[in-house]
Write an enzyme that holds these catalytic residues in place. Structure first.
Site, PDB file in Angstrom:
ATOM      1  N   ARG A 106     -75.260  78.000  13.239  1.00 11.23           N
ATOM      2  CA  ARG A 106     -74.523  77.745  14.481  1.00 11.23           C
ATOM      3  C   ARG A 106     -74.926  76.359  14.975  1.00 11.23           C
ATOM      4  O   ARG A 106     -76.115  75.988  14.915  1.00 11.23           O
ATOM      5  CB  ARG A 106     -74.842  78.791  15.560  1.00 11.23           C
ATOM      6  CG  ARG A 106     -74.177  80.137  15.366  1.00 11.23           C
ATOM      7  CD  ARG A 106     -72.644  80.087  15.477  1.00 11.23           C
ATOM      8  NE  ARG A 106     -72.021  81.388  15.298  1.00 11.23           N
ATOM      9  CZ  ARG A 106     -71.523  81.847  14.146  1.00 11.23           C
ATOM     10  NH1 ARG A 106     -71.569  81.083  13.058  1.00 11.23           N
ATOM     11  NH2 ARG A 106     -70.951  83.031  14.082  1.00 11.23           N
ATOM     12  N   ASP A 135     -72.127  72.311   8.652  1.00  8.14           N
ATOM     13  CA  ASP A 135     -70.876  73.067   8.629  1.00  8.14           C
ATOM     14  C   ASP A 135     -70.515  73.516  10.042  1.00  8.14           C
ATOM     15  O   ASP A 135     -69.448  74.082  10.268  1.00  8.14           O
ATOM     16  CB  ASP A 135     -71.019  74.298   7.715  1.00  8.14           C
ATOM     17  CG  ASP A 135     -69.700  75.055   7.580  1.00  8.14           C
ATOM     18  OD1 ASP A 135     -68.689  74.405   7.228  1.00  8.14           O
ATOM     19  OD2 ASP A 135     -69.660  76.273   7.843  1.00  8.14           O
ATOM     20  N   GLU A 172     -68.273  72.266  18.675  1.00 12.10           N
ATOM     21  CA  GLU A 172     -67.173  72.373  17.708  1.00 12.10           C
ATOM     22  C   GLU A 172     -65.931  73.061  18.269  1.00 12.10           C
ATOM     23  O   GLU A 172     -64.829  72.864  17.752  1.00 12.10           O
ATOM     24  CB  GLU A 172     -67.630  73.122  16.451  1.00 12.10           C
ATOM     25  CG  GLU A 172     -67.875  74.615  16.671  1.00 12.10           C
ATOM     26  CD  GLU A 172     -68.311  75.347  15.398  1.00 12.10           C
ATOM     27  OE1 GLU A 172     -69.231  74.852  14.724  1.00 12.10           O
ATOM     28  OE2 GLU A 172     -67.734  76.401  15.090  1.00 12.10           O
ATOM     29  N   HIS A 229     -66.799  74.353   9.845  1.00 13.10           N
ATOM     30  CA  HIS A 229     -67.064  75.801   9.851  1.00 13.10           C
ATOM     31  C   HIS A 229     -66.283  76.481   8.722  1.00 13.10           C
ATOM     32  O   HIS A 229     -65.518  77.415   8.932  1.00 13.10           O
ATOM     33  CB  HIS A 229     -66.701  76.410  11.216  1.00 13.10           C
ATOM     34  CG  HIS A 229     -67.576  77.584  11.557  1.00 13.10           C
ATOM     35  ND1 HIS A 229     -68.215  77.727  12.756  1.00 13.10           N
ATOM     36  CD2 HIS A 229     -67.941  78.671  10.835  1.00 13.10           C
ATOM     37  CE1 HIS A 229     -68.911  78.846  12.765  1.00 13.10           C
ATOM     38  NE2 HIS A 229     -68.769  79.431  11.595  1.00 13.10           N
TER      39      HIS A 229
HETATM   40  P1  NAI Z   1     -78.874  88.201   9.189  1.00 15.47           P
HETATM   41  O1  NAI Z   1     -78.851  88.948  10.473  1.00 15.47           O
HETATM   42  O2  NAI Z   1     -78.814  88.953   7.902  1.00 15.47           O
HETATM   43  O3  NAI Z   1     -80.170  87.253   9.148  1.00 15.47           O
HETATM   44  C1  NAI Z   1     -80.622  86.498  10.242  1.00 15.47           C
HETATM   45  C2  NAI Z   1     -82.118  86.318  10.107  1.00 15.47           C
HETATM   46  O4  NAI Z   1     -82.550  85.469  11.169  1.00 15.47           O
HETATM   47  C3  NAI Z   1     -82.890  87.641  10.225  1.00 15.47           C
HETATM   48  O5  NAI Z   1     -83.793  87.779   9.156  1.00 15.47           O
HETATM   49  C4  NAI Z   1     -83.597  87.527  11.558  1.00 15.47           C
HETATM   50  O6  NAI Z   1     -84.854  88.190  11.571  1.00 15.47           O
HETATM   51  C5  NAI Z   1     -83.777  86.012  11.653  1.00 15.47           C
HETATM   52  N1  NAI Z   1     -84.061  85.572  13.009  1.00 15.47           N
HETATM   53  C6  NAI Z   1     -83.715  86.139  14.187  1.00 15.47           C
HETATM   54  N2  NAI Z   1     -84.216  85.431  15.207  1.00 15.47           N
HETATM   55  C7  NAI Z   1     -84.894  84.384  14.661  1.00 15.47           C
HETATM   56  C8  NAI Z   1     -85.636  83.305  15.201  1.00 15.47           C
HETATM   57  N3  NAI Z   1     -85.808  83.176  16.535  1.00 15.47           N
HETATM   58  N4  NAI Z   1     -86.189  82.439  14.340  1.00 15.47           N
HETATM   59  C9  NAI Z   1     -86.059  82.582  13.003  1.00 15.47           C
HETATM   60  N5  NAI Z   1     -85.369  83.581  12.437  1.00 15.47           N
HETATM   61  C10 NAI Z   1     -84.791  84.474  13.246  1.00 15.47           C
HETATM   62  O7  NAI Z   1     -77.666  87.158   9.288  1.00 15.47           O
HETATM   63  P2  NAI Z   1     -76.911  86.413   8.108  1.00 15.47           P
HETATM   64  O8  NAI Z   1     -75.750  87.222   7.663  1.00 15.47           O
HETATM   65  O9  NAI Z   1     -77.901  85.955   7.094  1.00 15.47           O
HETATM   66  O10 NAI Z   1     -76.310  85.156   8.897  1.00 15.47           O
HETATM   67  C11 NAI Z   1     -77.142  84.136   9.417  1.00 15.47           C
HETATM   68  C12 NAI Z   1     -76.330  83.269  10.355  1.00 15.47           C
HETATM   69  O11 NAI Z   1     -75.322  82.576   9.601  1.00 15.47           O
HETATM   70  C13 NAI Z   1     -75.507  84.059  11.408  1.00 15.47           C
HETATM   71  O12 NAI Z   1     -76.292  84.277  12.573  1.00 15.47           O
HETATM   72  C14 NAI Z   1     -74.348  83.164  11.689  1.00 15.47           C
HETATM   73  O13 NAI Z   1     -74.653  82.390  12.834  1.00 15.47           O
HETATM   74  C15 NAI Z   1     -74.259  82.244  10.472  1.00 15.47           C
HETATM   75  N6  NAI Z   1     -72.996  82.380   9.732  1.00 15.47           N
HETATM   76  C16 NAI Z   1     -72.250  81.255   9.516  1.00 15.47           C
HETATM   77  C17 NAI Z   1     -71.072  81.313   8.816  1.00 15.47           C
HETATM   78  C18 NAI Z   1     -70.262  80.079   8.513  1.00 15.47           C
HETATM   79  O14 NAI Z   1     -69.114  80.178   8.089  1.00 15.47           O
HETATM   80  N7  NAI Z   1     -70.797  78.881   8.689  1.00 15.47           N
HETATM   81  C19 NAI Z   1     -70.560  82.602   8.317  1.00 15.47           C
HETATM   82  C20 NAI Z   1     -71.452  83.718   8.551  1.00 15.47           C
HETATM   83  C21 NAI Z   1     -72.615  83.601   9.257  1.00 15.47           C
END
Ligand code: NAI
Length: 349
Positions: free
Chosen positions: A236, A260, A265, A297
């Site tokens: 993000r 990305d 944005e 994105h």
């Molecule tokens: P996920 O929920 O599987 O993993 C997120 C990880 O971040 C978890 O292991 C969690 O413990 C950790 N986390 C939470 N708070 C934290 C902090 N303060 N410091 C460090 N780590 C922390 O989510 P996933 O599916 O891996 O997605 C990650 C991010 O990718 C999403 O939050 C979303 O913002 C972004 N995303 C971007 C996309 C794009 O098209 N550019 C598409 C899908 C997701």
């Protein structure tokens, strides 16, 4: 004949309409989906009139006022067709309107895009592509560096972060990681955030945007980083303070940025501004840098992901109306937003 459930679909793009039409053309669902290319806001909320569901994406801002207006119109469900939910006031929504999301649709799409950006940047593919299109076969200025043997710091070791780690290991990189909730016995080499800043040649962000992670890349953290560090953000935009990033690039501390997502944005991404003057000076300056690569994105945008988004979103809507297990509900009340106990007719309230 039973009346079809109406869904107001905001910020609809050609590829959304295609994937949702395909997934909805099925006896299972058959909702009446009204597609709007505008984003959901207080100005556009009336478009949802007569619909029980709104389907929204990452840049539809669903704040308190929008939630009140939706409830007033009789909307019962906000169906996010994405994983991140920082754009919805989930706390305020509790007890008023249900919120559901698509927790995972293709973590591979995002992790692979992060690596695509990294390789493009460090091997100057973006420059070479333009040169050879113009029959300029000079190699001057295209010197890159090997990823093999370099240290990559991964912030967030969830679904996407772990796939990115595996990809990096395939390249022979040394992986260190930080997560607020480290996975025990995962074999991941966890370090502190400071450890990430101080030791990484490349840093990639895969954590959600929260109050804690907002501007985690700032002047202070950049000062701690190695000179020439490459930053990748497919998570993000607001994880990075864009002005601090620009400063870090201008003073040569940051070697490259692969983005990305971008803090501001929502007014520009997903639209064609060619031929227009973009008002955002920081964005314009970042784009003008030879060592900044920006995609708008796009990391999620694969056939597989679009198909999963459409089928999971429609199933989420069905689960809501069928009072079957509503597993992807976001619930403020249960402590962990993503893990609702579903104590009220398999819903959070
Ligand atoms: P996920 O929920 O599987 O993993 C997120 C990880 O971040 C978890 O292991 C969690 O413990 C950790 N986390 C939470 N708070 C934290 C902090 N303060 N410091 C460090 N780590 C922390 O989510 P996933 O599916 O891996 O997605 C990650 C991010 O990718 C999403 O939050 C979303 O913002 C972004 N995303 C971007 C996309 C794009 O098209 N550019 C598409 C899908 C997701």
């Amino acid at each position: 004949m039973e009346e079809k459930i109406k869904v107001a679909f905001f910020d609809a793009k050609e590829y959304d309409i295609k994937s949702f039409t395909e997934a909805n053309d099925d006896d299972l669902y058959n909702y009446k989906i009204k597609y709007f290319d505008t984003k959901l806001s207080l100005d556009t909320v009336e478009l949802a009139h007569g619909c029980k569901v709104v389907c929204v994406f990452v840049n539809d801002m669903i704040n308190k006022e929008v939630i009140d207006a939706l409830v007033e119109q009789g909307v019962e469900l906000i169906a996010l067709r994405c994983a991140g939910y920082n754009n919805v006031d989930v706390e305020y929504a509790y007890g008023k309107i249900h919120v559901v999301r698509v927790p995972a649709y293709s973590p591979y799409a995002v992790a692979e895009h992060a690596m695509a950006l990294l390789l493009t940047s460090v091997r100057r593919i973006h420059k070479a592509y333009i040169r050879t299109k113009d029959f300029n076969f000079s190699l001057n200025g295209l010197t890159g560096f090997d990823l093999h043997g370099k240290t990559v710091g991964v912030v967030g070791t969830g679904k996407i972060g772990r796939i990115f780690i595996d990809i990096c290991k395939g390249f022979g990189m040394n992986v260190i990681a930080y997560d607020k909730f480290p996975i025990p016995d995962s074999g991941i080499n966890y370090v502190s955030l400071e450890g990430i800043w101080e030791n990484s040649d490349v840093i990639s962000f895969h954590c959600p945007l929260t109050d804690e992670t907002k501007h985690v890349v700032n002047q202070g953290s950049i000062d701690m980083m190695k000179k020439g560090v490459v930053l990748i953000n497919t998570s993000r935009g607001a994880l990075i303070d864009s002005e601090a990033l620009l400063e870090g690039i201008k003073n040569r501390k940051i070697g490259a940025a692969c983005l990305d997502v971008y803090e501001e944005e929502s007014d520009v991404f997903f639209h064609d501004f060619s031929g227009h003057i973009v008002d955002d000076d920081v964005l314009a300056r970042l784009i003008s840098m030879p060592n900044v690569i920006l995609t708008s994105h796009q990391a999620f945008l694969t056939k597989e992901a679009l198909s999963n988004i459409a089928s999971t979103t429609l199933k989420n809507i069905k689960d809501y109306f069928n009072e079957t297990s509503f597993e992807n509900e976001l619930c403020y009340k249960c402590g962990k937003i993503e893990n609702c106990k579903q104590e009220h007719k398999k819903k959070c309230f």
